[in-house]
Design an enzyme around this catalytic site. Structure first.
Site, PDB file in Angstrom:
ATOM      1  N   SER A   1       0.710  -1.163  -0.012  1.00 15.39           N
ATOM      2  CA  SER A   1       0.100   0.072   0.085  1.00 15.39           C
ATOM      3  C   SER A   1       0.943   1.041  -0.092  1.00 15.39           C
ATOM      4  O   SER A   1       2.008   1.218   0.321  1.00 15.39           O
ATOM      5  CB  SER A   1      -0.962  -0.093   1.143  1.00 15.39           C
TER       6      SER A   1
ATOM      7  N   TYR B   1      -2.627  -0.975  10.380  1.00 20.10           N
ATOM      8  CA  TYR B   1      -2.525  -1.118   8.846  1.00 20.10           C
ATOM      9  C   TYR B   1      -1.216  -0.632   8.345  1.00 20.10           C
ATOM     10  O   TYR B   1      -0.618  -1.245   7.406  1.00 20.10           O
ATOM     11  CB  TYR B   1      -3.596  -0.341   8.145  1.00 20.10           C
TER      12      TYR B   1
END
Length: 235
Positions: free
Chosen positions: A129, A142
């Site tokens: 990401s 995350y």
């Protein structure tokens, strides 16, 4: 461009929806044979080998590895406790996020490597990401997990170099997936930034997985419309 994926054998984790499903569809369109590991049941009409299981279950991952394997793609992931300040984040929530997003990728690579070593053009591609590089409020778990995937990519590229297995990752910004829409709710349709389609990410994955990218190893391919390149300097 002919990516040279026709006839190759691929394994995709998290292939039931979002980026994973787009990757499965793209691989099939290129003529690859696909195996999927996902917690969800097999969708109707999808011509793949389906293994229902969790990427954190080592035996499930091991059992999903086909005898012949050329490409392994790790798409399975969760958001974790989004919007929760680190001071209020439960230990179990933090641990579960790392277990799925990071340990799941490690288990995929660990058990795929022996089969991949027999391939002429073996490749592993992880979905990381832009949160591997930058942080937003309430995303400690995350960000930590995706930052880990970035470094795992580099470490495995080194460990697997002797077997010729390339390991790379894609790092997309916001993607229009059920998970992202679930996280953001009505705010998703009000975003004032560009949003990727799952197919955009799938195309990047297929390139990195293909013989066309044979010189690319241990790298992160960022898809963020230039976000990381943009300075906050008030010019």
């Amino acid at each position: 461009m002919d990516l040279g994926l026709s006839g190759l054998s691929a394994l995709v984790t998290g292939g039931a929806s979002g980026i994973g499903r787009a990757t499965v569809d793209a691989l099939l369109a290129e003529g690859a044979t696909v195996t999927v590991l996902d917690r969800a049941p097999r969708p109707e009409g999808l011509d793949v080998t389906w293994v229902q299981g969790d990427v954190t279950d080592e035996e499930a991952v091991r059992s999903a590895i086909p005898a012949r394997l050329d490409v392994a793609v790790g798409c399975a992931g969760i958001s974790g406790p989004m919007g929760t300040n680190a001071r209020e984040t439960a230990r179990d929530d933090f641990a579960r996020t790392l277990e799925v997003n990071l340990t799941g990728q490690f288990l995929l690579a660990k058990h795929a490597a022996p089969a991949l070593a027999g391939s002429v053009f073996p490749a592993i591609v992880f979905v990381a990401s832009d949160s591997s590089f930058v942080a937003a409020p309430g995303m400690a778990a995350y960000c930590a997990s995706k930052g880990g995937v970035l470094m795992l990519t580099k470490a495995l590229a080194v460990d697997f170099a002797a077997d010729g297995i390339r390991v790379n990752c894609v790092c997309p910004s916001i993607v229009d997936t059920p998970m992202a829409r679930g996280d953001l709710g009505d705010a998703f349709d009000e975003l004032d930034c560009p949003v990727l389609r799952p197919q955009d990410v799938a195309r990047a994955i297929l390139y990195l997985a293909s013989p066309a990218a044979r010189g690319v190893n241990g790298t992160a391919h960022v898809l963020d419309f230039g976000g990381l390149a943009t300075s906050t300097f008030p010019a």
